[in-house]
Scaffold this active site. Sequence first.
Site, PDB file in Angstrom:
ATOM      1  N   GLY A   1      19.981  13.848 -38.677  1.00 17.71           N
ATOM      2  CA  GLY A   1      20.367  14.090 -40.053  1.00 17.71           C
ATOM      3  C   GLY A   1      19.191  14.763 -40.778  1.00 17.71           C
TER       4      GLY A   1
ATOM      5  CB  SER B   1      18.173  16.803 -34.655  1.00 16.28           C
ATOM      6  OG  SER B   1      18.328  17.769 -35.655  1.00 16.28           O
ATOM      7  CD1 TRP B   2      16.245  11.954 -39.405  1.00 15.21           C
ATOM      8  CD2 TRP B   2      14.618  13.297 -40.141  1.00 15.21           C
ATOM      9  NE1 TRP B   2      15.408  11.189 -40.193  1.00 15.21           N
ATOM     10  CE2 TRP B   2      14.398  11.998 -40.653  1.00 15.21           C
ATOM     11  CE3 TRP B   2      13.711  14.308 -40.475  1.00 15.21           C
ATOM     12  CZ2 TRP B   2      13.318  11.686 -41.482  1.00 15.21           C
ATOM     13  CZ3 TRP B   2      12.633  14.000 -41.291  1.00 15.21           C
ATOM     14  CH2 TRP B   2      12.444  12.704 -41.778  1.00 15.21           C
TER      15      TRP B   2
ATOM     16  CG  ASP C   1      18.844  23.582 -30.828  1.00 15.22           C
ATOM     17  OD1 ASP C   1      19.414  23.879 -31.893  1.00 15.22           O
ATOM     18  OD2 ASP C   1      18.379  22.449 -30.591  1.00 15.22           O
TER      19      ASP C   1
ATOM     20  CG  HIS D   1      20.884  20.844 -32.463  1.00 13.22           C
ATOM     21  ND1 HIS D   1      19.506  20.758 -32.404  1.00 13.22           N
ATOM     22  CD2 HIS D   1      21.262  19.917 -33.388  1.00 13.22           C
ATOM     23  CE1 HIS D   1      19.074  19.838 -33.249  1.00 13.22           C
ATOM     24  NE2 HIS D   1      20.116  19.304 -33.860  1.00 13.22           N
TER      25      HIS D   1
END
Length: 323
Positions: A54, A121-122, A273, A301
């Site tokens: 996120g 990711s985050w 990605d 991704h």
Amino acid sequence: MDRLAGQIGASAGRLYPATEPFDRRVIARGDGHLIYVEQCGNPEGRPVIVLHGGPGGGCSPYMRRFFDPAHYRVILFDQRGCGRSLPHASVSANTTAHLIGDVAAIRAELGLGPAILFGGSWGATLALAVAQADPGAVTALVLRGVFTGRRHELDWFYRGGAGRFFPDLWEQFRAPIPADEQGDLIAAYHRRLFSGDPATEARFSVPWLMWENALAGLDSTAAASVPTDYARAFARLENHYFFNDCFLEEGQLLRDRPLIEHLPCIIVQGRYDMVCPPLTAWELAQGWPGCDLRLIPASGHALSEPRISAALVQAMDGLRTAG
């Protein structure tokens, strides 16, 4: 890291069967925040803390399936403001430092020793920040789709870099914003996502979420509809962090990498990605003796892409025999 060990694991790269948590709880963290936490797998197993993406994505039952339940004690939690944590969609007292503190509080509450950090990711950003804040609390990192919160990484996704490959979707993302505000879409969306009018916030949360979802995988398409509550929490939290440069100093996570260079790290990175391009993962891995960068062909991704999922299972299987 031994690639062969991952390839010959019991799951052979396949997701493990769905499991139910053996423990669910809510931890009060002050400032009104209640953090949802669950544990699954082996209560006496090697601990793994899962850090979702996120910001604002929340954890899901799917995330339990990357770990051998006979070997790992898997801890998942919804970060502040999202999923089952409360208050929903709140950005009050919600910064990277607060999330680092939440991980420490979860470890203390559960009596955890040093743990593997697993994030994409985050979640990879947060894993690096958590490890650098307390290297002794970490035994290894397994990262996917690396994002380090630098300005040029945000510019790639929100100032037209990715839009060069997806001009139709980029136009849909920009269209709700007046032309004179399109030079800074993070700020423009921020004004609307924090307008104080629930209808406006809900309306602008959907294109924010759909832009990212549509680019997450090679075969991704933007969903025709998404739950409004989920979209609002995701969009508000992600925009809040990005508007504030992820509450990190520019380049901080690469600058402070020497603090964790003694730790093993596996990076699973999609070759194509479009959300977090491979250059960041490459830069993070260069000169890190214990870092194994695995560039995954024909993959983007998303955690759910078959080759990405298989590579993450293999990575965790390979760590079963490590420290």
